[in-house]
Design a protein around this motif. Structure first.
Motif, mmCIF file in Angstrom:
data_model
loop_
_atom_site.group_PDB
_atom_site.id
_atom_site.type_symbol
_atom_site.label_atom_id
_atom_site.label_comp_id
_atom_site.label_asym_id
_atom_site.label_seq_id
_atom_site.Cartn_x
_atom_site.Cartn_y
_atom_site.Cartn_z
ATOM 1 N N GLY A 36 1.111 -1.311 -0.307
ATOM 2 C CA GLY A 36 -0.061 -0.151 0.430
ATOM 3 C C GLY A 36 0.784 1.214 0.071
ATOM 4 O O GLY A 36 0.021 1.785 -0.114
ATOM 5 N N SER A 37 2.494 0.730 0.072
ATOM 6 C CA SER A 37 3.220 2.405 0.490
ATOM 7 C C SER A 37 3.511 2.775 -1.391
ATOM 8 O O SER A 37 3.036 2.270 -2.451
ATOM 9 N N GLN A 38 4.220 3.519 -1.486
ATOM 10 C CA GLN A 38 4.402 4.565 -2.023
ATOM 11 C C GLN A 38 6.057 3.900 -2.724
ATOM 12 O O GLN A 38 6.531 4.301 -2.151
ATOM 13 N N ALA A 39 6.182 2.556 -3.809
ATOM 14 C CA ALA A 39 7.639 2.096 -4.234
ATOM 15 C C ALA A 39 8.141 3.573 -5.737
ATOM 16 O O ALA A 39 7.198 3.314 -6.919
ATOM 17 N N HIS A 40 9.102 4.236 -5.669
ATOM 18 C CA HIS A 40 9.584 4.947 -6.499
ATOM 19 C C HIS A 40 10.945 4.543 -6.560
ATOM 20 O O HIS A 40 11.651 4.007 -6.017
ATOM 21 N N SER A 50 15.113 1.233 -5.377
ATOM 22 C CA SER A 50 13.589 1.397 -4.818
ATOM 23 C C SER A 50 13.387 2.227 -3.505
ATOM 24 O O SER A 50 14.607 1.670 -2.702
ATOM 25 N N ILE A 51 13.053 2.938 -3.466
ATOM 26 C CA ILE A 51 12.911 4.070 -2.081
ATOM 27 C C ILE A 51 11.019 3.983 -1.491
ATOM 28 O O ILE A 51 10.725 3.729 -2.740
ATOM 29 N N PHE A 52 10.667 3.099 -0.911
ATOM 30 C CA PHE A 52 9.671 2.701 0.145
ATOM 31 C C PHE A 52 8.992 3.847 0.965
ATOM 32 O O PHE A 52 9.384 3.713 1.771
#
Length: 396
Positions: A36-40, A50-52
């Motif tokens: 549900g978090s944003q994965a950039h 990747s940073i969550f």
């Protein structure tokens, strides 16, 4: 000049598995992770990182020069694929994308566990991470060097390094090593850059200010989009609830029917059976004319359906007309052409095509009810809207 906070690289460790990376960002992308978090995600060279976060806005854009710590993790799947996860508090934008091309080198601060209390202050025309790797591979160095901090320089990195050495001369412990705190080493480098290149230091500050303004604007856009999506979701839920209600289903399934001419007598719509034909049973002829609005290419048309029985043969025919008056004229011609005495004429309109349908009568609980009306002239007939189908990959 970028602040200390912007240029700080965390030295946090997680089970001894933390690594460092840095360089110019390419191929930025964002998605919603299974959690549900944003994965950039983005690439440094051919490596993906990747940073969550909980933030919908990516912390970097293509062309940014960055520095960060990361861990190698494994997916909980059969093939156990590895992926690189950036430690959130370590990701630092050292140079915004608009100035990256002007960077000529870096002045860095390195540490080494085998040289407690000492920091190496040097410069490179490449990156501090690459230089630390080169120095760590030198024979006679028991442990590897770690980048504590680095300043990308728009100008002569060597000149900035030498001026920083002059500021730190009282801490010198041999060659490029200084017995000094990290904060004092960083301050000397920042001061040296500002003294040599005051205009470029101001240019860096302005670039970070523009990035902050652009980020605020983008966040405002994202907030508006989120508000719009929430509103659309509420409207969609309300629409679904209405459509499932009796009134909503009546508007979708119900019809209004105006009888222009009823049958002289209710016809027998069956055909004689085999035994009936042997005994020469004959059913009377009849025709039923029904006019209804339809749609074609988003426009309302009128469809005349003729059904019945003539001379023991079934009759079924449809014809379309562009306007209601044309349809009535066509129906009058059809009635005259067939000349069947027992016939009915009716107009039937689906509630779905009426702008403001009549309410469902009281004590009627069947949404597909056909309401008899005396006139349809007051109805505004409209095409049924085509539902918008959105792909889950489409822009919101």
């Amino acid at each position: 000049m970028p602040s200390d906070t912007q240029l700080r690289v965390s030295s946090r460790r997680s089970g001894g598995r933390t690594k460092q990376a840095g360089g110019v960002v390419t191929k930025c992308s964002s998605r919603v992770a299974k959690s549900g978090s944003q994965a950039h995600s983005f690439y440094i060279g051919d490596q993906k990182f990747s940073i969550f976060t909980a933030d919908e806005l990516s912390p970097v854009v293509d062309g940014d020069r960055v520095h960060f710590g990361f861990e190698v993790r494994r997916l909980r799947t059969g093939h156990r694929s590895e992926y690189n996860v950036i430690l959130q508090d370590t990701l630092i934008v050292e140079v915004p994308a608009e100035l990256e091309a002007e960077v000529a080198g870096e002045v860095y601060v390195l540490s080494n566990p085998s040289m407690q209390g000492l920091l190496k202050v040097g410069y490179t025309t490449g990156t501090a991470l690459k230089r630390a790797s080169e120095l760590s591979g030198v024979t006679g160095v028991p442990t590897g060097f770690k980048v504590e901090w680095a300043l990308p320089v728009i100008g002569d990195a060597r000149a900035v390094e030498q001026r920083a050495h002059a500021h730190l001369v009282s801490y010198k412990a041999g060659k490029e090593f200084f017995k000094v705190s990290l904060d004092d080493a960083k301050a000397a480098i920042v001061q040296s850059f500002a003294e040599l290149y005051p205009e470029r230091a101001m240019l860096m500050d302005q670039a970070f200010s523009r990035r902050a303004e652009a980020e605020l604007s983008r966040r405002a856009d994202l907030a508006q989009q989120a508000e719009r999506r929430a509103r659309e979701k509420e409207e969609e839920e309300a629409r679904k609830q209405f459509e499932q209600s009796l009134e909503g289903r009546w508007r979708k399934e119900g019809k209004c029917r105006m009888v222009i001419r009823p049958f002289n007598s209710e016809p027998n719509r069956n055909f004689p059976s085999f035994w009936g034909k042997l005994t020469r049973v004959r059913y009377d002829d009849y025709l039923e004319f029904k006019l209804s609005p339809g749609q074609e290419k988003g426009e309302v048309i009128w469809v005349l359906a003729i059904s019945g029985r003539i001379n023991e043969k079934s009759v079924w025919k449809t014809e379309s007309f562009p306007t209601k008056q044309d349809a009535f004229d066509g129906m009058a011609r059809a009635v005259k052409a067939h000349g069947v005495e027992n016939h009915s004429i009716a107009v039937e309109v689906s509630n779905a095509m009426i702008e403001t349908p009549l309410p469902l009568p009281q004590n009627v609980y069947k949404p597909g009810y056909v309401l008899e009306v005396s006139s349809i002239d007051h109805f505004v007939i409209l095409p049924v809207p085509t539902p918008v189908r959105r792909s889950r990959f489409s822009q919101q």
